[in-house]
Enzyme design. Structure first.
Site, mmCIF file in Angstrom:
data_model
loop_
_atom_site.group_PDB
_atom_site.id
_atom_site.type_symbol
_atom_site.label_atom_id
_atom_site.label_comp_id
_atom_site.label_asym_id
_atom_site.label_seq_id
_atom_site.Cartn_x
_atom_site.Cartn_y
_atom_site.Cartn_z
ATOM 1 C CG ASP A 16 2.781 3.578 62.552
ATOM 2 O OD1 ASP A 16 1.172 3.122 62.143
ATOM 3 O OD2 ASP A 16 3.183 5.235 62.326
ATOM 4 C CD GLU A 95 -6.212 3.192 67.675
ATOM 5 O OE1 GLU A 95 -6.219 4.052 68.720
ATOM 6 O OE2 GLU A 95 -5.193 3.105 66.979
ATOM 7 C CE LYS A 131 -2.476 1.041 66.981
ATOM 8 N NZ LYS A 131 -1.686 1.888 65.701
ATOM 9 C CB THR A 155 -1.503 2.217 70.694
ATOM 10 O OG1 THR A 155 -1.864 3.893 69.984
ATOM 11 C CG2 THR A 155 -3.030 3.157 70.821
ATOM 12 C CG PHE A 177 2.612 7.351 70.180
ATOM 13 C CD1 PHE A 177 2.184 6.162 70.292
ATOM 14 C CD2 PHE A 177 1.465 8.308 69.463
ATOM 15 C CE1 PHE A 177 1.478 5.332 69.568
ATOM 16 C CE2 PHE A 177 0.173 7.597 69.280
ATOM 17 C CZ PHE A 177 0.274 5.955 68.806
#
Length: 318
Positions: A16, A95, A131, A155, A177
């Site tokens: 990440d 994203e 994303k 996400t 998450f």
């Protein structure tokens, strides 16, 4: 063997980060970025070539100031993605603008544009995951994008309702998450007698994993946003885990065996899948989870704010 090496025997480890030097160091299978990570990398002078290329690209396209900024932002995201893909064999997650999270058609248009940029830069769409925030609108966009051959990573996923809707839409991958779920409970002092096994983020992913494997959904589960090694190790066996550089370093430094906590082979399969949620059912069930409502909204606001900061940075370059 260190614990990172052992973890990789049971789970695909994803990095990440938007920092290309960090990608080079760890050489993960896949990598994920978001507006915050891209902004942090864009602020570093070592990546000026990506920013400058994006500005020149946008100037060449022309149009209004807002159109130039939009095109430059998308090229920045694609530019970082292309560089990262030089050092990984798998997917890069890119994203879209979080301000589009409640507009299905605009999400589709933005995703198509980003994939075109990747294609123009010599990257096949099969290497890119778009994303999207796991709103109802984005989940429907992901469903339609898959029909166009564009795969998505949903996400900012916090509720079981979000996970159900994603599986029912045949979304390629979700990112629950873990750490942000933990943060919410910690902030409200709801973690008495805390242990990693009962960590609310861990429990949420374990529930999703069991449900998906029981009902034979093909959607990949990628735990994300970790705060501790304990959270990571409790999810050993999850399809994928995306981990920050600092926690990867800790895993590399630690010795000792780890146990596979999630095993799809040990879950009994159901013959019939549940009836898919309607939009109203999804919205009601998601609304019943106060943590998920708050954290989804907060995440969209944060990513939107960082998107605006990136636009302001690019505007200075024009």
């Amino acid at each position: 063997m260190n614990q990172l090496e052992l973890l990789k025997k049971h789970t695909i480890v994803v990095l990440d980060s938007g920092d290309i030097e960090v990608i080079k160091k760890y050489r993960p299978e896949d990598a994920t970025t978001n507006p915050t990570l891209i902004l942090n990398s864009a602020l570093s002078e070592k990546y000026d070539f990506i920013i400058n290329n994006a500005v020149q690209y946008a100037k060449g396209i022309g149009g209004s100031r807002s159109k130039k900024i939009k095109n430059a932002c998308n090229m920045v995201s694609a530019g970082f993605g292309v560089e990262i893909l030089k050092y990984i064999p798998g997917y890069i997650s890119t994203e879209i603008d979080a301000r589009l999270s409640f507009n299905t058609e605009q999400c589709i248009q933005e995703a198509v544009q980003i994939i075109k940029l990747y294609n123009d830069l010599g990257v096949h769409s099969s290497r890119v995951l778009i994303k999207l925030a796991a709103t109802w609108e984005c989940i429907q966009a992901a469903r339609q994008l898959k029909d166009l051959g564009i795969l998505c990573n949903l996400t900012l996923l916090f509720s079981f309702a979000q996970a159900r809707a994603c599986a029912e839409a045949n979304v390629f991958l979700i990112s629950p998450f873990v750490g942000r779920i933990y943060d919410w409970y910690k902030k409200l002092n709801l973690l008495s007698n805390y242990c990693w096994e009962t960590d609310p983020g861990v429990v949420a992913v374990r529930k999703i994993f069991t449900y998906y494997k029981k009902n034979m959904y093909k959607t990949i589960i990628m735990g994300a946003s970790f705060r501790s090694l304990g959270q990571i190790l409790e999810l050993t066996g999850c399809d994928r885990l995306t981990i920050s550089p600092s926690l990867l370093d800790q895993l590399m430094m630690k010795k000792g065996d780890i146990i596979k906590k999630l095993d799809a082979k040990k879950i009994s399969k159901s013959k019939d899948k549940p009836i898919p949620l309607s939009e109203s059912e999804f919205r009601f069930l998601h609304n019943q989870d106060a943590m998920a409502v708050e954290k989804l909204s907060e995440g969209i606001r944060q990513f939107s704010a960082d998107q605006i900061k990136l636009e302001e940075l690019l505007l200075e370059r024009f």
